[in-house]
Scaffold this motif. Sequence first.
Motif, PDB file in Angstrom:
ATOM      1  N   ASN A 139       0.746  -1.080   0.314  1.00 48.07           N
ATOM      2  CA  ASN A 139      -0.293  -0.098   0.383  1.00 48.07           C
ATOM      3  C   ASN A 139       1.296   1.312   0.316  1.00 48.07           C
ATOM      4  N   TYR A 140       2.134   1.305   0.771  1.00 45.42           N
ATOM      5  CA  TYR A 140       2.885   2.078   0.964  1.00 45.42           C
ATOM      6  C   TYR A 140       4.475   1.853   0.233  1.00 45.42           C
ATOM      7  N   GLN A 180       7.199   4.094   0.832  1.00 47.18           N
ATOM      8  CA  GLN A 180       7.335   5.153   1.902  1.00 47.18           C
ATOM      9  C   GLN A 180       7.742   3.914   2.868  1.00 47.18           C
ATOM     10  N   ILE A 181       7.011   2.842   2.677  1.00 47.80           N
ATOM     11  CA  ILE A 181       7.266   1.601   3.841  1.00 47.80           C
ATOM     12  C   ILE A 181       9.002   1.825   3.580  1.00 47.80           C
ATOM     13  N   TRP A 210      10.907   4.271   6.005  1.00 46.32           N
ATOM     14  CA  TRP A 210      11.077   4.413   7.399  1.00 46.32           C
ATOM     15  C   TRP A 210      11.203   3.355   7.571  1.00 46.32           C
ATOM     16  N   VAL A 254      -5.828   1.499   3.922  1.00 46.78           N
ATOM     17  CA  VAL A 254      -4.369   1.445   4.690  1.00 46.78           C
ATOM     18  C   VAL A 254      -4.639   1.364   6.125  1.00 46.78           C
ATOM     19  N   CYS A 255      -3.588   0.604   6.738  1.00 45.88           N
ATOM     20  CA  CYS A 255      -3.766   0.146   8.134  1.00 45.88           C
ATOM     21  C   CYS A 255      -4.268   0.695   9.366  1.00 45.88           C
ATOM     22  N   CYS A 256      -3.986   1.827   9.923  1.00 46.69           N
ATOM     23  CA  CYS A 256      -4.015   2.548  10.459  1.00 46.69           C
ATOM     24  C   CYS A 256      -5.671   3.759  10.315  1.00 46.69           C
ATOM     25  N   ASN A 296       0.996  11.304  10.014  1.00 44.23           N
ATOM     26  CA  ASN A 296       1.701  11.107  10.449  1.00 44.23           C
ATOM     27  C   ASN A 296       2.805  11.624  10.466  1.00 44.23           C
ATOM     28  N   PHE A 304       5.062   5.561  15.440  1.00 45.33           N
ATOM     29  CA  PHE A 304       4.010   5.170  14.650  1.00 45.33           C
ATOM     30  C   PHE A 304       4.481   3.699  14.844  1.00 45.33           C
TER      31      PHE A 304
END
Length: 475
Positions: free
Chosen positions: A138-139, A142-143, A146, A268-270, A432, A438
């Motif tokens: 999904n990201y 970004q993942i 991060w 999105v997980c969150c 975030n 996070f």
Amino acid sequence: MSAWQLCEVTLPFPVSLGRVIATVTCSGEKEVNLAVQDAKAAFKIWSKKSGLERGQILFEAARMIRERTEEIAIMETINNGKSIFEARDDIKTSWQCLEFFAGLAGSMAGEHIQLPGGSFGYTRREPLGVCVGIGAWNYPFQIASWKSAPALACGNAMIFKPSPFTPLSVLLLAEIYTEAGVPPGLFNVVQGGAATGQLLCQHHDVAKVSFTGSVPTGTKIIEMAAKGIKPVTLELGGKSPLIIFSDCDLENAVKGALIANFLTQGEVCCNGTRVFVQKEILDKFTEQVVKATQRIKIGDPLLEDTRMGPLINRPHLERVLGFVKQAKEQGAKVLCGGDLHVPRDPKLKGGYYMTPCVLTDCKDDMTCVKEEIFGPVMSILSFDTEAEVLERANNTTFGLASGVFTRDVQRAHRVAAELQAGVCCINNYNINPVELPFGGYKKSGFGRENGRVTVECYSQLKTVYVEMGDVESVF
Ligand SMILES: NC(=O)C1=CN([C@@H]2O[C@H](COP(=O)(O)OP(=O)(O)OC[C@H]3O[C@@H](n4cnc5c(N)ncnc54)[C@H](O)[C@@H]3O)[C@@H](O)[C@H]2O)C=CC1
Ligand SMILES: NCCCC(=O)O
């Protein structure tokens, strides 16, 4: 040579518009071993650099990502299907993360502790070695950022395996790290699915695994890591509550609920997918949420005004539509969306589109309220009192994120303290910033990404005792 370039198995990877965009090669045992070997060699060089030196290279990589934002964002949109508008923001939080940990690299330090008789001790914050990052689809960029930014800042090497559904954008990150000056092999990408992931987790020279993905896979990762006594960071799924009190700013709450449910097609997980609304404002809130949801522009994710692209793949689309069907069977009412969407543009016809869905008349025991859907489906639930909603909000095995909209400052902090989740957003949602940690409570995982605390997830502490007197013999 990066391990991803070495071929053992060739698989076609269709993306969310139903077309094959690239063919990459899956890494087998030979490639994984090579990647680990290269990473170990690079670690020897990298870990000897001062934090400041590592930080300088990470700052340069951040600068390059920022400069290449548009190119990477386009690649991410093609990779995942999310709108270019959102992809740009993902790239921004990626270079920001590199900048944040680049800034911290020079100040990572232990402590000095004075002991009796002039003796003393000190601690050294040392890297772990070769870390593995495994990402969800999904990201993708970004993942990878991060995970790699704190890992590299702390002096580690990282081998990253993206999801096989989104194999591309992370290659640009690898290219940028290399151009910025990290030693060859320090950040290496291997491609593949579960089998490649297992090889990485089980490798005896891998010191740590940081995983983003589903709870069932997270469980397998801990089991594999446990056998090697390896630390893990797990960023897993969620079914987060968003609580809207009647004293809120309604317009903001409506905007917040949309942000909480429909970014990245709801994948999105969150996401705050359980939207609890106080009875007094239920009708007004629902009416405005439905109107705003119906205005969401679905279409070609590369167009500037598109706000929702296709879902990741056909099986996932069918799974999400299945949740909507089941919700209706269990008594929920579909106020809008929840249908397959076929865009008029012929080039988008094979895309895995659906219309964003708002469900009402939801009950706590319905599947749509209990399980993570990971798609654009908002479930609205009504409540009367603060005590009641807190109990219901916490009645879940997940604990990733949460949110509360209210103008009552005392209530806002009281509710934030009571919610069993790793993140709570007051009067906004899905914010975030990289400065803030996070991560989840309960089955949403453990360990943190972003924020200063993440340094602890990618380093270990050595204690050094220094004797200033003579050894006192006890024999
Ligand atoms: N908490 C967080 O930060 C996030 C959590 N997620 C969660 O991820 C899920 C969706 O992502 P998916 O990619 O479908 O998850 P997934 O768990 O199927 O796959 C995630 C990654 O693990 C790899 N993998 C699969 N089986 C493996 C095994 N046995 N050993 C090692 N690696 C293995 C996959 O190839 C992929 O790279 C959702 O449940 C979502 O909530 C997604 C994004 C962020
Ligand atoms: N930018 C949101 C991070 C959450 C996720 O990876 O799903």
